[in-house]
Design a protein around this motif. Structure first.
Motif, PDB file in Angstrom:
ATOM      1  N   PHE A  12       0.824  -1.204   0.000  1.00 54.58           N
ATOM      2  CA  PHE A  12       0.000   0.000   0.000  1.00 54.58           C
ATOM      3  C   PHE A  12       0.861   1.257   0.000  1.00 54.58           C
ATOM      4  O   PHE A  12       0.611   2.207  -0.753  1.00 54.58           O
ATOM      5  CB  PHE A  12      -0.921   0.019   1.223  1.00 54.58           C
ATOM      6  N   LEU A  13       1.896   1.292   0.850  1.00 51.91           N
ATOM      7  CA  LEU A  13       2.719   2.481   0.941  1.00 51.91           C
ATOM      8  C   LEU A  13       3.520   2.713  -0.327  1.00 51.91           C
ATOM      9  O   LEU A  13       3.716   3.854  -0.745  1.00 51.91           O
ATOM     10  CB  LEU A  13       3.656   2.364   2.148  1.00 51.91           C
ATOM     11  N   LEU A  14       3.977   1.649  -0.956  1.00 51.36           N
ATOM     12  CA  LEU A  14       4.672   1.821  -2.223  1.00 51.36           C
ATOM     13  C   LEU A  14       3.739   2.411  -3.277  1.00 51.36           C
ATOM     14  O   LEU A  14       4.112   3.315  -4.021  1.00 51.36           O
ATOM     15  CB  LEU A  14       5.222   0.474  -2.712  1.00 51.36           C
ATOM     16  N   ALA A  15       2.521   1.881  -3.318  1.00 51.63           N
ATOM     17  CA  ALA A  15       1.550   2.381  -4.298  1.00 51.63           C
ATOM     18  C   ALA A  15       1.204   3.833  -4.040  1.00 51.63           C
ATOM     19  O   ALA A  15       1.202   4.666  -4.954  1.00 51.63           O
ATOM     20  CB  ALA A  15       0.296   1.515  -4.264  1.00 51.63           C
ATOM     21  N   LEU A  58       4.053   4.118   9.907  1.00 47.85           N
ATOM     22  CA  LEU A  58       3.541   3.439   8.715  1.00 47.85           C
ATOM     23  C   LEU A  58       2.069   3.759   8.533  1.00 47.85           C
ATOM     24  O   LEU A  58       1.191   2.916   8.686  1.00 47.85           O
ATOM     25  CB  LEU A  58       3.759   1.925   8.842  1.00 47.85           C
ATOM     26  N   ASP A  59       1.820   4.999   8.201  1.00 48.87           N
ATOM     27  CA  ASP A  59       0.453   5.484   8.021  1.00 48.87           C
ATOM     28  C   ASP A  59       0.297   5.905   6.563  1.00 48.87           C
ATOM     29  O   ASP A  59       0.812   6.943   6.147  1.00 48.87           O
ATOM     30  CB  ASP A  59       0.189   6.661   8.955  1.00 48.87           C
ATOM     31  N   SER A  92       8.932   4.682  16.105  1.00 52.35           N
ATOM     32  CA  SER A  92       9.128   4.276  14.715  1.00 52.35           C
ATOM     33  C   SER A  92       8.437   2.959  14.413  1.00 52.35           C
ATOM     34  O   SER A  92       8.523   1.993  15.174  1.00 52.35           O
ATOM     35  CB  SER A  92      10.618   4.152  14.407  1.00 52.35           C
ATOM     36  N   GLN A  93       7.756   2.921  13.273  1.00 58.98           N
ATOM     37  CA  GLN A  93       7.159   1.693  12.764  1.00 58.98           C
ATOM     38  C   GLN A  93       7.874   1.209  11.502  1.00 58.98           C
ATOM     39  O   GLN A  93       7.519   0.180  10.935  1.00 58.98           O
ATOM     40  CB  GLN A  93       5.671   1.925  12.463  1.00 58.98           C
ATOM     41  N   VAL A  94       8.890   1.964  11.080  1.00 58.23           N
ATOM     42  CA  VAL A  94       9.656   1.596   9.898  1.00 58.23           C
ATOM     43  C   VAL A  94      10.770   0.611  10.257  1.00 58.23           C
ATOM     44  O   VAL A  94      11.300  -0.079   9.390  1.00 58.23           O
ATOM     45  CB  VAL A  94      10.255   2.851   9.231  1.00 58.23           C
ATOM     46  N   SER A  95      11.112   0.537  11.534  1.00 58.95           N
ATOM     47  CA  SER A  95      12.237  -0.295  11.964  1.00 58.95           C
ATOM     48  C   SER A  95      12.077  -1.747  11.537  1.00 58.95           C
ATOM     49  O   SER A  95      13.066  -2.435  11.259  1.00 58.95           O
ATOM     50  CB  SER A  95      12.416  -0.208  13.480  1.00 58.95           C
TER      51      SER A  95
END
Length: 251
Positions: free
Chosen positions: A14-17, A70-71, A144-147
């Motif tokens: 989803f985030l890539l899109a 990650l929103d 952080s949620q990217v970790s």
């Protein structure tokens, strides 16, 4: 365990899109098809292309402008302000962004050559130190949620101002996809939750009103060239009826 992996994978796609779609929304070369459709509705295409301001309304207001969350909703607002090292194209192939080129030195060592003459919205010059800071912040911050996407990275080293090396714990064939989730901040940034975004993207923060209107202005020193619009307003309105009313009122 499987459900957790599935959720992370879905969020990743989803985030890539959203990153690709939102990141191309306000560029001159990416709005040609849109302008043709708009021209059909109004007058001539040449007249439409003279518009230098646009307002976009969303049915939500991001809870935060923190780039390590990650929103996917917040990313639609932030992806034109921040930039990653690499970013996906429409086929999800990784293309240069703040990194110009990269390659493997050995199975676990990647070297990245960074883009020269890039500046942040606050006037500071982009360098390898900013990448190291952003990666370490994303890995160490409690919020952080990217970790989870960066867990394969063992360490990152500065070779010179425009060169970094990233060592992974094991061979990682999707490291580029992982790094596309890492938005780069200036190294002098506070480690606290970001309130006002400062990145290297084509649009910089202007103001945020109490009504949930984020105003962005074209960044004159953007390395990527001319933007389609000089001013962009991102309007968040949860209430559907109010969105319709504001649209009818010309907002």
């Amino acid at each position: 365990m499987f459900s957790k992996i599935l959720r992370i994978s879905v969020s990743f796609v989803f985030l890539l899109a959203f990153g690709w779609v939102s990141g191309r929304l306000f560029f001159e070369d990416a709005t040609d098809h849109l302008m043709v459709s708009v021209a059909d509705l109004f007058s001539t295409e040449s007249e439409v292309k003279q518009i230098d301001e646009i307002s976009v309304m969303y049915p939500f207001v991001p809870a935060s402008f923190e780039p390590t969350l990650l929103d996917h909703l917040a990313w639609q607002w932030l992806i034109n302000t921040y930039e990653p090292l690499v970013k996906p194209d429409r086929d999800f192939e990784m293309r240069p962004s703040l990194a110009l080129s990269w390659g493997l030195l050995d199975p676990v060592t990647w070297e990245f050559k960074l883009r020269p003459d890039v500046v942040f919205h606050d006037g500071s010059k982009f360098s390898a130190e900013d990448v190291v800071y952003s990666l370490n912040r994303a890995n160490s911050s409690k919020i952080s949620q990217v970790s989870s996407f960066l867990s394969s990275i063992e360490k990152v080293e500065v070779i010179d101002d425009l060169t970094i090396q990233i060592k992974t714990k094991n061979p990682d064939p999707i490291l580029l996809q992982r790094l596309s989730m890492l938005l780069i901040l200036p190294s002098q940034n506070s480690d606290e939750l970001v309130g006002q975004p400062v990145g290297t993207g084509p649009y910089k923060f202007d103001s945020l009103s109490e009504k949930g209107v984020l105003k962005l202005t074209s960044f004159a020193d953007y390395w990527g060239g001319k933007t389609k619009f000089k001013k962009v307003s991102l309007i968040g309105e949860v209430n559907k009826s109010e969105r319709v009313n504001r649209f009818i009122a010309g907002e």
